[in-house]
Scaffold this motif. Structure first.
Motif, short mmCIF file in Angstrom:
data_model
loop_
_atom_site.label_atom_id
_atom_site.label_comp_id
_atom_site.label_asym_id
_atom_site.label_seq_id
_atom_site.Cartn_x
_atom_site.Cartn_y
_atom_site.Cartn_z
N GLY A 190 29.27 46.36 33.95
CA GLY A 190 30.01 45.11 33.80
C GLY A 190 29.22 44.04 33.07
O GLY A 190 29.73 43.37 32.16
N ARG A 191 27.96 43.87 33.45
CA ARG A 191 27.13 42.86 32.79
C ARG A 191 26.84 43.24 31.35
O ARG A 191 26.79 42.38 30.46
N GLY A 192 26.63 44.53 31.12
CA GLY A 192 26.37 44.97 29.75
C GLY A 192 27.56 44.76 28.83
O GLY A 192 27.41 44.37 27.67
N LEU A 193 28.76 44.99 29.37
CA LEU A 193 29.96 44.79 28.56
C LEU A 193 30.14 43.31 28.24
O LEU A 193 30.48 42.96 27.10
N ASP A 247 41.65 42.00 22.44
CA ASP A 247 41.54 41.26 23.70
C ASP A 247 40.46 41.91 24.55
O ASP A 247 40.40 43.14 24.67
N ARG A 248 39.61 41.12 25.18
CA ARG A 248 38.52 41.69 25.95
C ARG A 248 39.00 42.59 27.08
O ARG A 248 38.28 43.49 27.52
N TRP A 249 40.25 42.37 27.55
CA TRP A 249 40.77 43.21 28.63
C TRP A 249 40.98 44.65 28.19
O TRP A 249 41.05 45.56 29.04
N ALA A 250 41.08 44.90 26.89
CA ALA A 250 41.20 46.28 26.42
C ALA A 250 39.96 47.08 26.79
O ALA A 250 40.05 48.27 27.15
N ASP A 251 38.79 46.47 26.71
CA ASP A 251 37.54 47.10 27.14
C ASP A 251 37.37 47.06 28.65
O ASP A 251 37.00 48.06 29.28
N ILE A 252 37.61 45.90 29.24
CA ILE A 252 37.38 45.74 30.68
C ILE A 252 38.22 46.75 31.47
O ILE A 252 37.74 47.37 32.42
N ALA A 253 39.47 46.93 31.07
CA ALA A 253 40.37 47.83 31.79
C ALA A 253 39.86 49.26 31.77
O ALA A 253 39.91 49.97 32.78
N VAL A 254 39.39 49.69 30.61
CA VAL A 254 38.90 51.07 30.49
C VAL A 254 37.60 51.25 31.26
O VAL A 254 37.40 52.26 31.95
N ASP A 272 37.27 46.59 40.94
CA ASP A 272 37.10 45.14 41.06
C ASP A 272 35.63 44.74 40.96
O ASP A 272 35.30 43.67 40.42
N ALA A 273 34.74 45.58 41.47
CA ALA A 273 33.31 45.28 41.40
C ALA A 273 32.86 45.20 39.95
O ALA A 273 32.03 44.36 39.59
N LEU A 274 33.40 46.07 39.10
CA LEU A 274 33.02 46.02 37.69
C LEU A 274 33.53 44.73 37.04
O LEU A 274 32.78 44.06 36.31
N VAL A 275 34.78 44.38 37.30
CA VAL A 275 35.33 43.16 36.71
C VAL A 275 34.54 41.94 37.17
O VAL A 275 34.23 41.04 36.38
N GLU A 276 34.18 41.92 38.44
CA GLU A 276 33.40 40.80 38.96
C GLU A 276 32.00 40.76 38.37
O GLU A 276 31.45 39.67 38.10
N ILE A 292 34.39 37.64 35.71
CA ILE A 292 35.71 37.02 35.81
C ILE A 292 36.46 37.66 36.98
O ILE A 292 35.98 38.61 37.59
N SER A 293 37.64 37.14 37.27
CA SER A 293 38.48 37.69 38.33
C SER A 293 39.43 38.74 37.75
O SER A 293 39.87 38.63 36.60
N PRO A 294 39.78 39.75 38.53
CA PRO A 294 40.69 40.79 38.04
C PRO A 294 42.04 40.22 37.62
O PRO A 294 42.62 39.40 38.33
N ASP A 295 42.53 40.65 36.47
CA ASP A 295 43.86 40.29 35.99
C ASP A 295 44.70 41.56 36.08
O ASP A 295 44.59 42.45 35.24
N ARG A 296 45.53 41.66 37.12
CA ARG A 296 46.22 42.91 37.40
C ARG A 296 47.15 43.33 36.26
O ARG A 296 47.26 44.51 35.94
#
Length: 255
Positions: free
Chosen positions: A127-130, A208-215, A230-234, A238-242
């Motif tokens: 998560g931090r690396g991304l 959009d950054r969520w394209a990476d975060i989601a994967v 959720d731990a990765l998103v945190e 940021i907070s999870p965007d469902r």
């Protein structure tokens, strides 16, 4: 990658040590000791080459437009000015195969047994690396596109017709230069438990950054078991965007 294919993926990650070495790979290794470290679903192989000049990685496989090594080399060459990624040493092709030789980077893949035994550390590093990757790569200077229209067009070129719901993404939350394949294996983690680099950048581009975060979040399920998304998103910060997580995970699985 289909999330139901975790076992198949794990088998692909570690080819047998007896895997035959193609003649071209031996030539590229220039006498260095070779160790197979990866085999993908189309028969492509990656070897670790250890020689007097250090560690190199040699990717070799059938020509395939979707996973072009020349395309990956171009993207890595661009990204290397801003963030830790492998340095391209050689790239080439003949009538049937292509190859890519890169320098090694410090650290182990986040799915190395060293880190699958410590999933909390690995997930935090991913998560931090991304987030660091997204902050480092300049959107305005990036010549590569990974937005939804580009991905839809790419899928159509491969004969994949997406349902209407996947052709209408949520509004863009923040444009960044995305990794394009932010699955757990593609983050390297150092001995200190912090991210140390990224690999496999063949789809890198603006989105959009969520394209990476989601994967990245979805891949934690394949590699560490349930409960880590959720731990990765945190860890990203940021907070999870469902809605965006669900959309971009569905798009990934469909394409």
């Amino acid at each position: 990658m289909n999330p139901d294919a975790r076992e198949t993926w794990q088998q692909a990650f570690a080819p047998p040590t007896t895997t035959p070495v193609p003649a071209r790979v031996r030539d590229l290794a220039e006498g260095a000791a070779l160790e197979p470290v990866w085999e993908n679903e189309i028969g492509g192989l990656t070897f670790r080459a250890r020689g007097v000049e250090g560690v190199r990685y040699i990717k070799y496989g059938p020509l395939n437009a979707e996973t072009s090594m020349a395309v990956e080399a171009e993207r890595m060459g661009w990204a290397s000015a801003y963030t830790p990624v492998p340095r391209v040493l050689a790239v080439g092709a003949d009538d049937e195969h292509e190859w890519l030789v890169t320098s090694g980077l410090p650290g182990l893949s986040a799915v190395d047994p060293r880190w699958t035994a410590e999933p909390a550390t690995a997930v935090r590093a991913i998560g931090r690396g991304l987030r660091a990757l997204h902050e480092a790569l300049p959107v305005d200077e990036c010549p590569f596109d990974w937005t939804v229209p580009a991905r839809v067009a790419n899928a159509a070129g491969r004969g994949i017709v997406l349902p209407p719901a996947l052709r209408e993404p949520p509004p863009i939350e923040r444009l960044v230069v995305c990794h394009g394949d932010a699955c757990a294996p593609n983050t390297l983690v150092g001995d200190d438990g912090a991210w140390s680099g990224h690999v496999d950048l063949g789809a890198l581009g603006v989105a959009d950054r969520w394209a990476d975060i989601a994967v990245a979040a979805m891949s934690t399920e394949w590699n560490y078991g349930p409960g880590w998304q959720d731990a990765l998103v945190e860890a990203y910060g940021i907070s999870p965007d469902r809605e965006r997580l669900a959309y971009y995970q569905a798009l990934w699985n469909a394409t």
